[in-house]
Write a protein that holds these residues in place. Structure first.
Motif, mmCIF file in Angstrom:
data_model
loop_
_atom_site.group_PDB
_atom_site.id
_atom_site.type_symbol
_atom_site.label_atom_id
_atom_site.label_comp_id
_atom_site.label_asym_id
_atom_site.label_seq_id
_atom_site.Cartn_x
_atom_site.Cartn_y
_atom_site.Cartn_z
ATOM 1 N N ILE A 121 9.504 45.248 13.231
ATOM 2 C CA ILE A 121 9.339 45.128 11.776
ATOM 3 C C ILE A 121 10.588 44.512 11.156
ATOM 4 O O ILE A 121 10.504 43.614 10.314
ATOM 5 C CB ILE A 121 9.025 46.497 11.150
ATOM 6 C CG1 ILE A 121 7.652 46.969 11.614
ATOM 7 C CG2 ILE A 121 9.085 46.433 9.635
ATOM 8 C CD1 ILE A 121 7.344 48.420 11.267
ATOM 9 N N LEU A 122 11.761 44.956 11.602
ATOM 10 C CA LEU A 122 13.010 44.409 11.085
ATOM 11 C C LEU A 122 13.147 42.930 11.440
ATOM 12 O O LEU A 122 13.518 42.112 10.595
ATOM 13 C CB LEU A 122 14.200 45.198 11.632
ATOM 14 C CG LEU A 122 15.585 44.721 11.191
ATOM 15 C CD1 LEU A 122 15.731 44.846 9.688
ATOM 16 C CD2 LEU A 122 16.669 45.505 11.902
ATOM 17 N N ASP A 123 12.811 42.568 12.682
ATOM 18 C CA ASP A 123 12.892 41.176 13.109
ATOM 19 C C ASP A 123 11.943 40.308 12.294
ATOM 20 O O ASP A 123 12.310 39.223 11.834
ATOM 21 C CB ASP A 123 12.565 41.071 14.593
ATOM 22 C CG ASP A 123 12.737 39.666 15.122
ATOM 23 O OD1 ASP A 123 13.794 39.064 14.839
ATOM 24 O OD2 ASP A 123 11.822 39.171 15.802
ATOM 25 N N SER A 124 10.733 40.787 12.097
ATOM 26 C CA SER A 124 9.756 40.036 11.313
ATOM 27 C C SER A 124 10.218 39.865 9.868
ATOM 28 O O SER A 124 10.075 38.803 9.269
ATOM 29 C CB SER A 124 8.406 40.744 11.349
ATOM 30 O OG SER A 124 7.485 40.091 10.543
ATOM 31 N N THR A 125 10.794 40.915 9.306
ATOM 32 C CA THR A 125 11.302 40.846 7.932
ATOM 33 C C THR A 125 12.446 39.848 7.817
ATOM 34 O O THR A 125 12.487 39.047 6.874
ATOM 35 C CB THR A 125 11.776 42.237 7.474
ATOM 36 O OG1 THR A 125 10.700 43.161 7.614
ATOM 37 C CG2 THR A 125 12.233 42.213 6.034
ATOM 38 N N LEU A 126 13.363 39.864 8.790
ATOM 39 C CA LEU A 126 14.482 38.909 8.764
ATOM 40 C C LEU A 126 13.992 37.477 8.908
ATOM 41 O O LEU A 126 14.491 36.566 8.233
ATOM 42 C CB LEU A 126 15.489 39.243 9.864
ATOM 43 C CG LEU A 126 16.343 40.479 9.622
ATOM 44 C CD1 LEU A 126 17.201 40.776 10.842
ATOM 45 C CD2 LEU A 126 17.215 40.273 8.400
ATOM 46 N N GLN A 127 13.015 37.245 9.780
ATOM 47 C CA GLN A 127 12.471 35.895 9.943
ATOM 48 C C GLN A 127 11.800 35.427 8.656
ATOM 49 O O GLN A 127 11.929 34.269 8.254
ATOM 50 C CB GLN A 127 11.477 35.852 11.109
ATOM 51 C CG GLN A 127 12.102 36.045 12.463
ATOM 52 C CD GLN A 127 13.094 34.953 12.802
ATOM 53 O OE1 GLN A 127 12.927 33.801 12.424
ATOM 54 N NE2 GLN A 127 14.156 35.323 13.502
ATOM 55 N N TYR A 170 12.936 32.208 6.341
ATOM 56 C CA TYR A 170 11.996 31.171 5.932
ATOM 57 C C TYR A 170 11.999 30.998 4.417
ATOM 58 O O TYR A 170 12.031 29.878 3.909
ATOM 59 C CB TYR A 170 10.593 31.519 6.426
ATOM 60 C CG TYR A 170 9.542 30.562 5.947
ATOM 61 C CD1 TYR A 170 9.413 29.303 6.523
ATOM 62 C CD2 TYR A 170 8.684 30.896 4.904
ATOM 63 C CE1 TYR A 170 8.456 28.419 6.065
ATOM 64 C CE2 TYR A 170 7.731 30.022 4.449
ATOM 65 C CZ TYR A 170 7.617 28.776 5.040
ATOM 66 O OH TYR A 170 6.683 27.898 4.582
ATOM 67 N N LEU A 171 11.976 32.109 3.690
ATOM 68 C CA LEU A 171 11.990 32.031 2.225
ATOM 69 C C LEU A 171 13.288 31.421 1.714
ATOM 70 O O LEU A 171 13.278 30.644 0.755
ATOM 71 C CB LEU A 171 11.784 33.418 1.622
ATOM 72 C CG LEU A 171 10.396 34.015 1.792
ATOM 73 C CD1 LEU A 171 10.372 35.445 1.278
ATOM 74 C CD2 LEU A 171 9.359 33.162 1.089
ATOM 75 N N GLU A 172 14.413 31.753 2.347
ATOM 76 C CA GLU A 172 15.702 31.172 1.958
ATOM 77 C C GLU A 172 15.695 29.668 2.192
ATOM 78 O O GLU A 172 16.127 28.895 1.338
ATOM 79 C CB GLU A 172 16.814 31.829 2.770
ATOM 80 C CG GLU A 172 18.192 31.292 2.467
ATOM 81 C CD GLU A 172 19.253 31.916 3.356
ATOM 82 O OE1 GLU A 172 20.415 31.868 2.962
ATOM 83 O OE2 GLU A 172 18.916 32.433 4.434
ATOM 84 N N TYR A 173 15.174 29.233 3.338
ATOM 85 C CA TYR A 173 15.087 27.808 3.632
ATOM 86 C C TYR A 173 14.215 27.103 2.602
ATOM 87 O O TYR A 173 14.582 26.039 2.084
ATOM 88 C CB TYR A 173 14.524 27.581 5.039
ATOM 89 C CG TYR A 173 14.239 26.141 5.321
ATOM 90 C CD1 TYR A 173 15.271 25.278 5.666
ATOM 91 C CD2 TYR A 173 12.956 25.623 5.201
ATOM 92 C CE1 TYR A 173 15.032 23.942 5.896
ATOM 93 C CE2 TYR A 173 12.703 24.291 5.433
ATOM 94 C CZ TYR A 173 13.734 23.449 5.784
ATOM 95 O OH TYR A 173 13.485 22.129 5.998
ATOM 96 N N GLU A 174 13.060 27.669 2.300
ATOM 97 C CA GLU A 174 12.159 27.056 1.321
ATOM 98 C C GLU A 174 12.812 26.971 -0.057
ATOM 99 O O GLU A 174 12.667 25.976 -0.765
ATOM 100 C CB GLU A 174 10.846 27.839 1.233
ATOM 101 C CG GLU A 174 9.948 27.628 2.408
ATOM 102 C CD GLU A 174 9.474 26.194 2.521
ATOM 103 O OE1 GLU A 174 9.103 25.601 1.493
ATOM 104 O OE2 GLU A 174 9.490 25.668 3.646
ATOM 105 N N PHE A 175 13.532 28.019 -0.451
ATOM 106 C CA PHE A 175 14.207 28.019 -1.748
ATOM 107 C C PHE A 175 15.243 26.896 -1.819
ATOM 108 O O PHE A 175 15.268 26.116 -2.769
ATOM 109 C CB PHE A 175 14.871 29.374 -1.991
ATOM 110 C CG PHE A 175 15.735 29.406 -3.210
ATOM 111 C CD1 PHE A 175 15.167 29.443 -4.473
ATOM 112 C CD2 PHE A 175 17.115 29.389 -3.101
ATOM 113 C CE1 PHE A 175 15.958 29.467 -5.605
ATOM 114 C CE2 PHE A 175 17.910 29.409 -4.224
ATOM 115 C CZ PHE A 175 17.336 29.449 -5.480
#
Length: 100
Positions: free
Chosen positions: A15-21, A25-30
């Protein structure tokens, strides 16, 4: 409820790994959308360069090329500079800022 909590504890790492990924992704898109917005607001004569082109070696080559061009067209540049000042005022704020 306890079974659900046990399952959450068991898969906590996933769950932590999925949340970090997802956050990456959201940071890259931003930042990508911000970069595209800045790029589209720049005047046509400005370029939005990738970070690879901003290394000192690339920048040094660019500066040397521009210095050679300015030395070759010294007289032409003076005449062009006077012509630019005689033109109508530039309405775009970014163009005025660049010209300063």
């Amino acid at each position: 409820v306890f079974e659900w909590l046990y399952i959450l504890e068991e898969y906590r790492g996933d769950i932590l790994d999925s949340t970090l990924q997802t956050l990456k992704y959201l940071e890259y898109e931003f930042f990508a959308s911000s970069a595209h917005a800045i790029s589209s607001s720049l005047p046509s004569r400005m370029e939005f360069r990738p970070m690879v082109e901003m290394t000192p070696e690339h920048l040094e080559a660019q500066v040397e090329m521009e210095l050679q061009e300015s030395e070759e067209g010294g007289a032409c540049a003076d005449a062009a500079g006077e012509a630019l000042h005689n033109q109508a005022p530039i309405a775009d704020f970014s163009m005025r800022l660049i010209d300063k």
